[in-house]
Every structure is written in C-alpha cells, then in structure tokens.
Design a protein around this motif. Structure first.
Motif, short mmCIF file in Angstrom:
data_model
loop_
_atom_site.label_atom_id
_atom_site.label_comp_id
_atom_site.label_asym_id
_atom_site.label_seq_id
_atom_site.Cartn_x
_atom_site.Cartn_y
_atom_site.Cartn_z
N GLY A 1 0.93 -1.32 -0.04
CA GLY A 1 -0.18 -0.33 0.52
C GLY A 1 0.64 1.21 0.21
N PHE A 2 1.68 0.67 0.91
CA PHE A 2 3.01 2.35 0.93
C PHE A 2 3.30 2.74 -0.16
CE2 PHE A 2 6.21 4.68 2.05
CZ PHE A 2 5.92 5.75 3.01
N SER A 3 3.63 1.74 -0.60
CA SER A 3 5.30 1.79 -1.84
C SER A 3 4.08 2.28 -3.19
CB SER A 3 5.47 0.59 -2.39
OG SER A 3 5.89 0.72 -3.14
N ASN A 4 2.40 1.86 -3.22
CA ASN A 4 1.76 2.03 -4.36
C ASN A 4 1.44 3.54 -4.24
OD1 ASN A 4 0.43 1.33 -6.79
ND2 ASN A 4 -1.78 1.44 -6.09
N ILE A 5 0.99 4.23 -3.15
CA ILE A 5 0.86 5.61 -3.16
C ILE A 5 2.12 5.99 -2.91
CG2 ILE A 5 0.18 7.25 -0.98
CD1 ILE A 5 -1.36 4.56 0.59
N LEU A 6 3.34 6.16 -2.62
CA LEU A 6 4.66 6.96 -2.99
C LEU A 6 5.00 6.67 -4.42
CD1 LEU A 6 5.00 9.14 -0.43
CD2 LEU A 6 7.43 8.02 0.70
N GLY A 7 4.90 7.21 -4.73
CA GLY A 7 5.27 6.58 -6.61
C GLY A 7 5.51 8.06 -7.07
N SER A 8 5.46 8.57 -8.15
CA SER A 8 6.12 9.70 -8.90
C SER A 8 5.41 10.38 -8.26
CB SER A 8 5.88 9.59 -10.39
OG SER A 8 4.50 9.25 -10.44
N GLY A 9 4.29 10.43 -7.48
CA GLY A 9 3.53 11.97 -6.98
C GLY A 9 4.67 13.13 -6.21
N TRP A 10 5.56 11.98 -4.72
CA TRP A 10 5.94 12.78 -4.45
C TRP A 10 7.63 13.98 -5.02
CZ3 TRP A 10 11.25 13.18 -2.91
CH2 TRP A 10 12.08 12.21 -3.39
N LEU A 11 7.27 13.59 -5.77
CA LEU A 11 8.09 14.16 -7.50
C LEU A 11 7.61 15.32 -8.10
CD1 LEU A 11 9.68 10.77 -8.93
CD2 LEU A 11 11.25 12.79 -7.28
N GLY B 1 -5.91 18.58 -10.70
CA GLY B 1 -5.93 18.95 -11.50
C GLY B 1 -3.86 19.12 -10.48
N GLY B 2 -3.75 19.65 -9.56
CA GLY B 2 -2.83 19.32 -9.05
C GLY B 2 -1.91 18.02 -8.67
N GLY B 3 -2.66 16.81 -8.95
CA GLY B 3 -1.73 15.76 -9.10
C GLY B 3 -2.27 15.00 -7.26
N ILE B 4 -3.27 15.99 -6.18
CA ILE B 4 -3.16 15.05 -4.85
C ILE B 4 -3.52 14.08 -4.87
CG2 ILE B 4 -3.95 15.97 -2.73
CD1 ILE B 4 -2.71 18.56 -3.21
N VAL B 5 -5.19 14.02 -5.90
CA VAL B 5 -5.76 12.36 -5.55
C VAL B 5 -4.84 11.63 -6.44
CG1 VAL B 5 -7.99 11.60 -6.68
CG2 VAL B 5 -8.04 14.41 -5.37
N TYR B 6 -4.80 11.10 -7.34
CA TYR B 6 -3.40 10.27 -7.77
C TYR B 6 -2.49 10.19 -6.73
CZ TYR B 6 -0.31 8.19 -10.70
OH TYR B 6 0.48 7.39 -10.91
N SER B 7 -1.17 11.16 -6.09
CA SER B 7 -0.67 10.51 -5.69
C SER B 7 -1.40 9.89 -4.64
CB SER B 7 0.75 11.97 -4.97
OG SER B 7 0.41 13.11 -6.22
N VAL B 8 -2.51 10.41 -3.08
CA VAL B 8 -2.55 10.03 -2.89
C VAL B 8 -3.24 8.41 -2.58
CG1 VAL B 8 -4.55 9.91 -0.67
CG2 VAL B 8 -2.72 11.65 -1.19
N ASN B 9 -3.84 8.85 -3.50
CA ASN B 9 -4.73 7.11 -4.12
C ASN B 9 -3.63 6.40 -4.68
OD1 ASN B 9 -6.62 5.72 -6.19
ND2 ASN B 9 -4.74 5.18 -7.37
N GLY B 10 -4.10 4.65 -3.93
CA GLY B 10 -3.00 3.65 -4.17
C GLY B 10 -3.11 3.17 -2.42
N PHE B 11 -4.06 3.73 -1.49
CA PHE B 11 -4.44 3.05 -0.27
C PHE B 11 -5.19 1.78 -0.62
CE2 PHE B 11 -7.31 6.28 -1.34
CZ PHE B 11 -8.78 4.83 -1.02
N GLN B 12 -5.54 1.49 -1.76
CA GLN B 12 -6.87 0.29 -1.98
C GLN B 12 -5.69 -0.77 -2.11
OE1 GLN B 12 -6.09 3.12 -3.63
NE2 GLN B 12 -6.90 2.22 -6.03
N ALA B 13 -4.58 -0.99 -2.75
CA ALA B 13 -3.63 -1.99 -3.19
C ALA B 13 -3.73 -3.16 -2.26
CB ALA B 13 -2.32 -1.40 -3.07
N PRO B 14 -4.04 -3.10 -0.91
CA PRO B 14 -3.51 -4.18 0.27
C PRO B 14 -5.54 -4.65 -0.12
CG PRO B 14 -3.16 -2.58 0.96
CD PRO B 14 -3.26 -2.01 0.06
#
Length: 539
Positions: free
Chosen positions: A35-45, A219-232
């Motif tokens: 889950g964490f790896s899927n959230i913290l991807g390109s969004g932080w860059l 538009g700022g990519g925040i939703v995309y960046s936080v998305n990924g929590f559902q991976a588990p």
C-alpha cells in the motif's frame, strides 16, 4: 447408477478452481509495504510543485483534506475487503452489489486506470531526460523515450511473472528506499536554509483563492498521489488473516504517506528561492522539480540522489501497479468483461500471467496520446474517484440487504460505515467535479463508453435478468455521470460559470446524495431478486 459406484462429487466451478490457486503469502508488513509503495510513487516527485502552482501555500490544506477524506473512503473499502476478501475485489464488489451494467462501466474504468502505471513510467522518463534529453521534450515522450518506456514496461512485467512471495520480498526492499529518500530530501532542503514568511508572502496564504485548494486535489495531482491506499484490498485474496491485516495495512499506509507528502510540500514552499517567485507560485516551473531545486540550492549530492531515486520510486510504484493491474484484469475476466482466457492462474507461480501480458499492451498503448505526467494523472484521478464512489454504494447495499434479511452484524464490519458510505460517495463526486471541465470533458465520456460495451457484451444473451432490467438497476450511475458532466460545463471549475460558486458545489452534493439513495434502493432490489450475484461463484 450401479450400486458399487460411488456418487460423483459436484463439479467445482472453474472460477473457484482458479481462485484456489492464489497463494496466501502476504502478512501485515507485506500488505503495508504494498500500500505505501503504491501511494508513494511519482507523486512525491511532482505533486508538491503542481499543487503550489495551483493553490500556493494553501495546498497544505489540500493534502490534509485528501488524507482525511481518503481515510473515510478507505474505511468503506476496508469493510468490503474484510467481509468479502477476493483478488481484484474493487472490480468485483460493484458487480455483486449493483449488477452487470454498473459492474461493466466500473470495470471499464478500472481497465482504463491501467494508465496510472503509464504515468509512473512517464515520470521516470521525465527525470531521466536530465541526463538523456532525447527521451522527453516539450512535455511529451519522444519516439526514443517511448521505446525506452516500453522496454521498462516489459522489465516490470517480467519481474511480476514469478511468485507472489518473490513480489512481496522485492517490494519490501523497494519500499525501504522509497521512505528513506523523501525523508532525506525534506531534511536536506530545510538544512540548506529556509525563507521566512513563505506562507504569507507572494500573494498570501491562498493567493489564488481557497477554491484553488479544491482544484489542486485533482489538477495538482494530489488525488493521484494519495491514491493507491486500496492496493492491499486487491491482494486480500492472497493475504493471511485478511480481516485483521488488511484494515491495519490500509490505514497505516495512508497515515505514513500523507505525513511524507506534507513534509515535502513544506520543504518545497520554504526553500524555493525568491528570485523564482517574481510571477508568484504559478511562475515556478521545473521539468524535474526536486532535482532541479536541489541544483539551484547547490545540493549536487542531493540532486544526484534524487535523479537516481526518480527511477526507484516511480519504478517501485509501477512494479506494484503492474501486479495490481493483473489482479484487476483477472477480476474483469471473472466478471465476463474480458474472455476467461485472461483469468488463468499459473499453477507454479500463483500469478495471472495472461493478464500481465494484456496489461503490458494497454500500458504501452496508453502512453501514446498522453505524454506527460500531469496530463495522465489528471484523468486517472477521476477514474479512481468513480471506483471509490461505486465501492461506497456496494458497502451500503450489502448492509441494507443484510438488514432486510435480519442477519446479525458480520465479522469485519467497520463501525460508522452506515454514515461514512454516503459521505464517501458525496466526497468522491465533489472531487470529480472539482477536477474541472478541462479534465472531465475527456474522462467522463471515456467512462460512459462502458455503456455500449455492456450492450455489446449482452447482445444475444437470453439469461435472466434481462438487459432491460439490468439497464434499470444501473441507470443511477449513468445519470450521475451525465449530471456531473453537465454541472461541470455549467459550473465555475473551468466551466462556463453559468452556475456560480458556491452553489455549483452545493448542487453537486445534493445530486450526489439523491443518486446515492437511488443506488442503494436499486442495489437492494438486485440483491433481493438475484441473491446468487452476492457469491463469487455466481459469475
């Protein structure tokens, strides 16, 4: 039948045969790392810069709001994962709860969301262009960049070709680096020196108005960046003790990731030199934000580390994304949206290898029309939000059906979901609307293409329920999508402005709440009249 011949055992459905081949190898730390790896991807860059361009320092409110609201959505999905653990559950639950029309449209959205992995690969190319300028020019991948990106996609698919246990161990290692590098970046930037008054200078805390905080969500990519929590949740069918480990892993992943993102946003706001703010926060523009910022601040060692990690972090998320996409494609084959051919599980590895190959083709094709990270994530954010909304309906419909039958509370049900589900649906709808007309005019018609796909798939079928019944039960989703499209065109978030603020957001909320009630009634009818749909063996 001869007396000496034992009675034959009932045949096991092919779906359950394939499901039984999934390995139960994932524990709490493995799921949390996924889950964490899927959230913290390109969004932080990238997201810290794009969010600052959109909302200025007020982008901090956007991160906090996204974290809180995604946690609410996560609780809904956690209940579904705990009470109905299944590989690719985010695809299956809308089908069980609302019927084949909703299942097809949401499944189509999930298939389109494979583009999220393309965004991670595009991010790698964008940072790599610092050393190889021919990969990325004028906001798009070049022909050579597309070739390198395709080769990277093949490599990530090959890494997922083997067992789930190997996947989990490699992901744990990648996740460790993905935590360390952003933390080092935050500390190094603050130690390099900060500029006082950054939360109030250059136009104030909200230089573009507080409504810009809402636009920054998508538009700022925040939703995309936080998305990924559902991976588990998508790995719940492969988890040990899913009712305990899945909820804990989801919420832990969200909390850790939001803390990291807020730290990165603060570091960006406080360390951008004044010389770059002559035209305000909208004038700050880097192709590789933190890498170039480190060079401007003479932190060459940090820049070298960041350009190296620009391969590791998005690569890690893309690695997880390829695995999740395969589970989704597997579930889409179970739903009948794709041929059962793609549902085949390799006996030795426990992975859906045919699904991996299909997704590889989709990822490569998706990179053709969208060449830049922000272009992809703006559309992907809307796809994810619609999946969240459908999951909220599924959780509420299952609960309503259980109450109707007088069943006791099931193990794994999350306290408060009875009110969290409608709030999550309304919030997801508002997030979609706030993404703006520029993105919705592309995203929503793409999703609505799932309707003719449903009609095509049901053509010539005579089984019950009839196509007309399915259309009636799933009409709420079509009406909702059309309403959001019209309201976006009328509203103030990139629309015509005929419906002024804040009344536009208020109307969206009222419409969403009314549609949610309609969706629950339709879901309850579906579950009451077609109880077999509740079971994974039904399809």
């Amino acid at each position: 039948m001869p007396q000496n011949q034992p009675p034959q055992a009932p045949a096991v459905p092919a779906v359950l045969v394939e499901e039984s081949r999934l390995r139960k190898d994932l524990g709490f730390w493995g799921l949390t790392a996924i889950g964490f790896s899927n959230i913290l991807g390109s969004g932080w860059l990238f997201a810290a810069m794009y969010a600052a361009q959109t909302a200025g320092p007020a982008a901090l409110l956007s991160w906090i709001g996204a974290g809180v609201l995604c946690a609410l959505v996560a609780l809904v999905m956690v209940e579904l994962g705990a009470t109905r653990p299944e590989g690719g559950g985010t695809v299956r639950w809308p089908l069980y709860a609302s019927g084949r029309l909703v299942g097809t449209v949401i499944g189509w959205s999930v298939l389109l969301s494979v583009g999220g992995t393309a965004a991670e690969i595009s991010a790698i190319m964008q940072y790599a262009a610092h050393y190889l300028p021919g990969l990325y020019e004028n906001g798009r991948l070049t022909a050579s960049g597309l070739g390198v990106a395709s080769a990277l996609s093949v490599l990530l698919t090959a890494l997922n070709w083997f067992a789930v246990r190997v996947f989990a161990r490699m992901n744990n290692l990648v996740s460790l680096f993905k935590v360390v590098i952003p933390v080092i970046t935050v500390v190094a930037l603050f130690l390099s020196g900060t500029h006082s008054g950054r939360l109030t200078d250059h136009g104030g805390f909200a230089p573009y108005g507080y409504a810009a905080c809402l636009t920054a969500l998508a538009g700022g990519g925040i939703v995309y960046s936080v998305n990924g929590f559902q991976a588990p949740l998508d790995f719940s069918g492969e988890a040990r003790r899913p009712r305990r480990n899945v909820p804990a892993a989801v919420l832990t992943g969200i909390g850790l990731a939001v803390l990291v993102y807020i730290g990165l946003q603060l570091a960006f706001l406080f360390t951008v030199p004044d010389s770059l703010l002559g035209h305000g926060w909208q004038g700050v523009n880097f192709d590789s934000p933190f890498g170039q910022l480190a060079l401007v601040l003479n932190l060459h060692w940090l820049a070298t580390l960041l350009y190296a990690d620009a391969v590791l972090s998005p690569g890690g998320s893309a690695y997880v994304g390829v695995a999740i996409d395969a589970r989704h494609t597997y579930a889409l084959a179970k739903n009948g949206l794709l041929p059962r051919f793609f549902m085949r599980i390799d006996v030795r590895s426990g992975t859906a290898r045919r699904a991996l190959v299909l997704n590889l083709a989709v990822i490569v094709v998706f990179m053709l029309p969208f060449g830049g990270w922000q272009d992809i994530v703006s559309v992907m954010g809307d796809m994810y939000l619609l999946i969240y909304a459908a999951s909220a309906v599924a959780a509420a419909a299952f609960r309503a059906h259980d109450r109707e039958r007088g069943m006791p509370r099931a193990d794994g049900q999350v306290p408060g979901v009875r009110w969290i589900a409608p709030v999550s649906f309304v919030v997801a709808s508002e997030f979609v609307y706030w993404s703006g007309w520029h993105d919705l005019r592309l995203a929503l018609p793409l999703v609505l293409a799932g309707v003719p796909l449903f009609l095509l798939l049901r053509r010539g079928e005579t089984q019950e329920p009839s196509k007309r019944v399915e259309l009636r039960r799933g009409a709420w989703l079509i009406v909702h999508l059309v309403a959001l499209t019209v309201l976006s065109w009328l509203g103030t978030f990139g629309g015509s402005g005929r419906l002024p603020a804040p009344y536009d957001s208020l109307v969206v909320g009222v419409v969403a709440l009314a549609v949610f009630g309609w969706a629950i009634r339709s879901g309850a009818d579906h579950l009451r009249l077609d109880p077999a749909e509740v079971s994974p063996a039904a399809v």
